[in-house]
Design a protein around this motif. Structure first.
Motif, PDB file in Angstrom:
ATOM      1  N   GLY A  78       0.788  -1.219   0.000  1.00 56.17           N
ATOM      2  CA  GLY A  78       0.000   0.000   0.000  1.00 56.17           C
ATOM      3  C   GLY A  78       0.822   1.272   0.000  1.00 56.17           C
ATOM      4  O   GLY A  78       0.300   2.351  -0.274  1.00 56.17           O
ATOM      5  N   ILE A  79       2.125   1.180   0.271  1.00 57.74           N
ATOM      6  CA  ILE A  79       2.959   2.379   0.290  1.00 57.74           C
ATOM      7  C   ILE A  79       2.993   3.035  -1.088  1.00 57.74           C
ATOM      8  O   ILE A  79       3.055   4.265  -1.197  1.00 57.74           O
ATOM      9  N   VAL A  80       2.913   2.252  -2.134  1.00 60.38           N
ATOM     10  CA  VAL A  80       2.879   2.820  -3.494  1.00 60.38           C
ATOM     11  C   VAL A  80       1.611   3.652  -3.665  1.00 60.38           C
ATOM     12  O   VAL A  80       1.647   4.763  -4.203  1.00 60.38           O
ATOM     13  N   LEU A  81       0.504   3.135  -3.173  1.00 61.95           N
ATOM     14  CA  LEU A  81      -0.761   3.864  -3.212  1.00 61.95           C
ATOM     15  C   LEU A  81      -0.664   5.142  -2.383  1.00 61.95           C
ATOM     16  O   LEU A  81      -1.071   6.220  -2.826  1.00 61.95           O
ATOM     17  N   ALA A  82      -0.136   5.059  -1.175  1.00 65.53           N
ATOM     18  CA  ALA A  82      -0.020   6.236  -0.309  1.00 65.53           C
ATOM     19  C   ALA A  82       0.849   7.309  -0.956  1.00 65.53           C
ATOM     20  O   ALA A  82       0.499   8.500  -0.934  1.00 65.53           O
ATOM     21  N   ARG A  83       1.954   6.908  -1.540  1.00 65.63           N
ATOM     22  CA  ARG A  83       2.826   7.876  -2.228  1.00 65.63           C
ATOM     23  C   ARG A  83       2.105   8.506  -3.414  1.00 65.63           C
ATOM     24  O   ARG A  83       2.231   9.708  -3.666  1.00 65.63           O
ATOM     25  N   HIS A  84       1.362   7.688  -4.150  1.00 64.40           N
ATOM     26  CA  HIS A  84       0.609   8.208  -5.300  1.00 64.40           C
ATOM     27  C   HIS A  84      -0.446   9.226  -4.855  1.00 64.40           C
ATOM     28  O   HIS A  84      -0.606  10.274  -5.484  1.00 64.40           O
ATOM     29  N   VAL A  85      -1.160   8.920  -3.789  1.00 59.50           N
ATOM     30  CA  VAL A  85      -2.189   9.827  -3.273  1.00 59.50           C
ATOM     31  C   VAL A  85      -1.558  11.156  -2.854  1.00 59.50           C
ATOM     32  O   VAL A  85      -2.065  12.232  -3.201  1.00 59.50           O
ATOM     33  N   ALA A  86      -0.454  11.100  -2.113  1.00 55.23           N
ATOM     34  CA  ALA A  86       0.213  12.334  -1.680  1.00 55.23           C
ATOM     35  C   ALA A  86       0.659  13.159  -2.885  1.00 55.23           C
ATOM     36  O   ALA A  86       0.459  14.379  -2.931  1.00 55.23           O
ATOM     37  N   GLY A  90      -7.612   7.914 -12.257  1.00 52.03           N
ATOM     38  CA  GLY A  90      -7.459   9.362 -12.174  1.00 52.03           C
ATOM     39  C   GLY A  90      -8.786  10.087 -12.059  1.00 52.03           C
ATOM     40  O   GLY A  90      -8.933  11.007 -11.245  1.00 52.03           O
ATOM     41  N   LYS A  91      -9.756   9.680 -12.848  1.00 47.83           N
ATOM     42  CA  LYS A  91     -11.075  10.322 -12.803  1.00 47.83           C
ATOM     43  C   LYS A  91     -11.751  10.063 -11.456  1.00 47.83           C
ATOM     44  O   LYS A  91     -12.339  10.970 -10.864  1.00 47.83           O
ATOM     45  N   ARG A  92     -11.653   8.824 -10.977  1.00 47.17           N
ATOM     46  CA  ARG A  92     -12.220   8.494  -9.667  1.00 47.17           C
ATOM     47  C   ARG A  92     -11.546   9.299  -8.559  1.00 47.17           C
ATOM     48  O   ARG A  92     -12.199   9.827  -7.672  1.00 47.17           O
ATOM     49  N   PHE A 147     -13.046  12.137  -5.831  1.00 47.69           N
ATOM     50  CA  PHE A 147     -12.788  11.934  -4.401  1.00 47.69           C
ATOM     51  C   PHE A 147     -12.075  13.149  -3.807  1.00 47.69           C
ATOM     52  O   PHE A 147     -12.478  13.682  -2.770  1.00 47.69           O
ATOM     53  N   ALA A 148     -11.017  13.603  -4.462  1.00 50.12           N
ATOM     54  CA  ALA A 148     -10.249  14.749  -3.965  1.00 50.12           C
ATOM     55  C   ALA A 148     -11.095  16.021  -3.971  1.00 50.12           C
ATOM     56  O   ALA A 148     -11.004  16.833  -3.045  1.00 50.12           O
ATOM     57  N   GLY A 149     -11.926  16.182  -4.982  1.00 48.59           N
ATOM     58  CA  GLY A 149     -12.809  17.346  -5.032  1.00 48.59           C
ATOM     59  C   GLY A 149     -13.779  17.370  -3.861  1.00 48.59           C
ATOM     60  O   GLY A 149     -14.068  18.431  -3.287  1.00 48.59           O
ATOM     61  N   GLU A 150     -14.277  16.215  -3.480  1.00 43.97           N
ATOM     62  CA  GLU A 150     -15.179  16.127  -2.326  1.00 43.97           C
ATOM     63  C   GLU A 150     -14.442  16.487  -1.043  1.00 43.97           C
ATOM     64  O   GLU A 150     -14.941  17.262  -0.216  1.00 43.97           O
ATOM     65  N   LEU A 151     -13.222  15.967  -0.864  1.00 41.46           N
ATOM     66  CA  LEU A 151     -12.427  16.307   0.308  1.00 41.46           C
ATOM     67  C   LEU A 151     -12.138  17.801   0.337  1.00 41.46           C
ATOM     68  O   LEU A 151     -12.252  18.440   1.387  1.00 41.46           O
ATOM     69  N   GLU A 152     -11.778  18.374  -0.789  1.00 37.87           N
ATOM     70  CA  GLU A 152     -11.485  19.810  -0.848  1.00 37.87           C
ATOM     71  C   GLU A 152     -12.698  20.631  -0.409  1.00 37.87           C
ATOM     72  O   GLU A 152     -12.555  21.605   0.341  1.00 37.87           O
ATOM     73  N   TRP A 153     -13.878  20.243  -0.863  1.00 37.14           N
ATOM     74  CA  TRP A 153     -15.094  20.970  -0.507  1.00 37.14           C
ATOM     75  C   TRP A 153     -15.285  20.967   1.015  1.00 37.14           C
ATOM     76  O   TRP A 153     -15.506  22.005   1.624  1.00 37.14           O
ATOM     77  N   TYR A 154     -15.193  19.787   1.610  1.00 36.45           N
ATOM     78  CA  TYR A 154     -15.371  19.684   3.059  1.00 36.45           C
ATOM     79  C   TYR A 154     -14.254  20.426   3.805  1.00 36.45           C
ATOM     80  O   TYR A 154     -14.506  21.117   4.799  1.00 36.45           O
ATOM     81  N   ALA A 155     -13.017  20.296   3.351  1.00 34.86           N
ATOM     82  CA  ALA A 155     -11.893  20.945   4.028  1.00 34.86           C
ATOM     83  C   ALA A 155     -12.014  22.467   3.962  1.00 34.86           C
ATOM     84  O   ALA A 155     -11.769  23.158   4.960  1.00 34.86           O
ATOM     85  N   GLU A 156     -12.393  22.988   2.815  1.00 38.30           N
ATOM     86  CA  GLU A 156     -12.559  24.440   2.683  1.00 38.30           C
ATOM     87  C   GLU A 156     -13.716  24.939   3.540  1.00 38.30           C
ATOM     88  O   GLU A 156     -13.608  25.990   4.196  1.00 38.30           O
ATOM     89  N   ALA A 157     -14.822  24.199   3.558  1.00 36.61           N
ATOM     90  CA  ALA A 157     -15.981  24.611   4.354  1.00 36.61           C
ATOM     91  C   ALA A 157     -15.652  24.620   5.846  1.00 36.61           C
ATOM     92  O   ALA A 157     -15.960  25.579   6.555  1.00 36.61           O
ATOM     93  N   LEU A 158     -15.006  23.562   6.340  1.00 39.21           N
ATOM     94  CA  LEU A 158     -14.680  23.498   7.759  1.00 39.21           C
ATOM     95  C   LEU A 158     -13.567  24.473   8.133  1.00 39.21           C
ATOM     96  O   LEU A 158     -13.558  25.011   9.245  1.00 39.21           O
ATOM     97  N   LYS A 159     -12.656  24.749   7.208  1.00 41.16           N
ATOM     98  CA  LYS A 159     -11.612  25.738   7.470  1.00 41.16           C
ATOM     99  C   LYS A 159     -12.246  27.112   7.679  1.00 41.16           C
ATOM    100  O   LYS A 159     -11.877  27.845   8.607  1.00 41.16           O
TER     101      LYS A 159
END
Length: 191
Positions: free
Chosen positions: A18-26, A164-166, A170-182
Motif C-alpha cells: 500500500g505504500i505505493v498507493l499512499a505515495r501516489h495519493v500524496a 485518475g477520474k475516480r 474523491f479529492a474534489g469532495e475532500l477539498e469541498w469539506y476541508a474548505e468549508a470546515l476551514k
C-alpha cells in the motif's frame, strides 16, 4: 485554494504494497496544489501508545511534537489503510490514537486497499467509527483500491484507466469539506 492535507499511512509490514498507493495519493494531492506530507509509521517509529501527546504536558518526544504541530496546521486528513483480518492495521490505530484535539473540526478522507477484490472496504467502515470519535469525521466517499499488488505499474502509475477520474472526484469532495470546515473554524468552534 491550497490546503494542508497530511496523508497518514498505516502499514509497517516488510513487504507492504500500500505504500505505493499512499505515495501516489500524496503526489496527486500535491499536483492539485496542496501540501500533502506523507506520514509513514515506518519512518516515524512511534512507540506503542503509553501516553497521548496531550498527556506529556509540553514535554512530548520530538516525533510526537512534530506530528502535533503538523496536525494542528492541517485542513483535513487522508487516511490510507489496508485491510488486516477485516479491520485496520494495528500500526495505523497506534499512530492515530496518540492524538485527539489535533484532529478536531477537520474532515478526513479514507483511501482503502486490499489484496482482494473488495478494496479494503471492511476496514474503511471500522475506520469511519474511529475517525469520527477522534473528531475528524470522514467524507461520504471512500476511495477503494482492490487488488493493490496489480493496481500500479513498475513506475508507480495506476494500471486502471479510470483511477485518475475516480481520484479527482474523491479529492474534489475532500477539498469541498476541508474548505468549508476551514472557513467555519476561522469563525470559532462550538466549544
Amino acid at each position: 485554494m491550497p490546503l494542508n492535507l497530511p496523508v497518514i499511512y498505516g502499514s509497517v509490514r516488510t513487504e507492504r504494497q500500500g505504500i505505493v498507493l499512499a505515495r501516489h495519493v500524496a503526489e496527486a494531492l500535491r499536483k492539485r496544489g496542496h501540501d500533502a506530507p506523507l506520514i509513514d509509521p515506518m519512518e516515524r517509529r512511534l512507540p506503542l501508545l503509553d501516553r497521548m501527546y496531550k498527556e506529556y504536558k509540553g514535554d512530548a518526544p520530538p516525533v510526537l511534537q512534530e506530528l502535533a504541530d503538523l496536525y494542528k496546521a492541517a485542513d483535513g486528513f487522508v487516511i490510507v489503510s489496508g485491510e488486516y483480518n477485516n479491520g485496520i492495521p494495528p500500526a495505523l490505530k497506534n499512530l492515530l490514537d496518540h492524538f485527539l484535539e489535533e484532529y478536531f473540526w477537520r474532515p478526513s478522507a479514507i483511501v482503502s486497499y486490499s489484496a482482494g477484490g473488495f478494496g479494503g472496504v471492511r476496514a474503511a467502515m471500522q475506520l469511519r467509527m474511529t475517525l469520527s470519535e477522534l473528531g475528524t469525521p470522514s467524507i461520504p466517499t471512500v476511495f477503494a483500491v482492490p487488488n493493490v499488488s496489480s493496481a500500479f505499474d513498475a513506475s508507480g502509475a495506476p494500471t486502471d484507466e479510470k483511477f485518475g477520474k475516480r481520484f479527482d472526484r474523491f479529492a474534489g469532495e475532500l477539498e469541498w469539506y476541508a474548505e468549508a470546515l476551514k472557513a467555519r473554524r476561522a469563525e470559532g468552534v462550538p466549544y
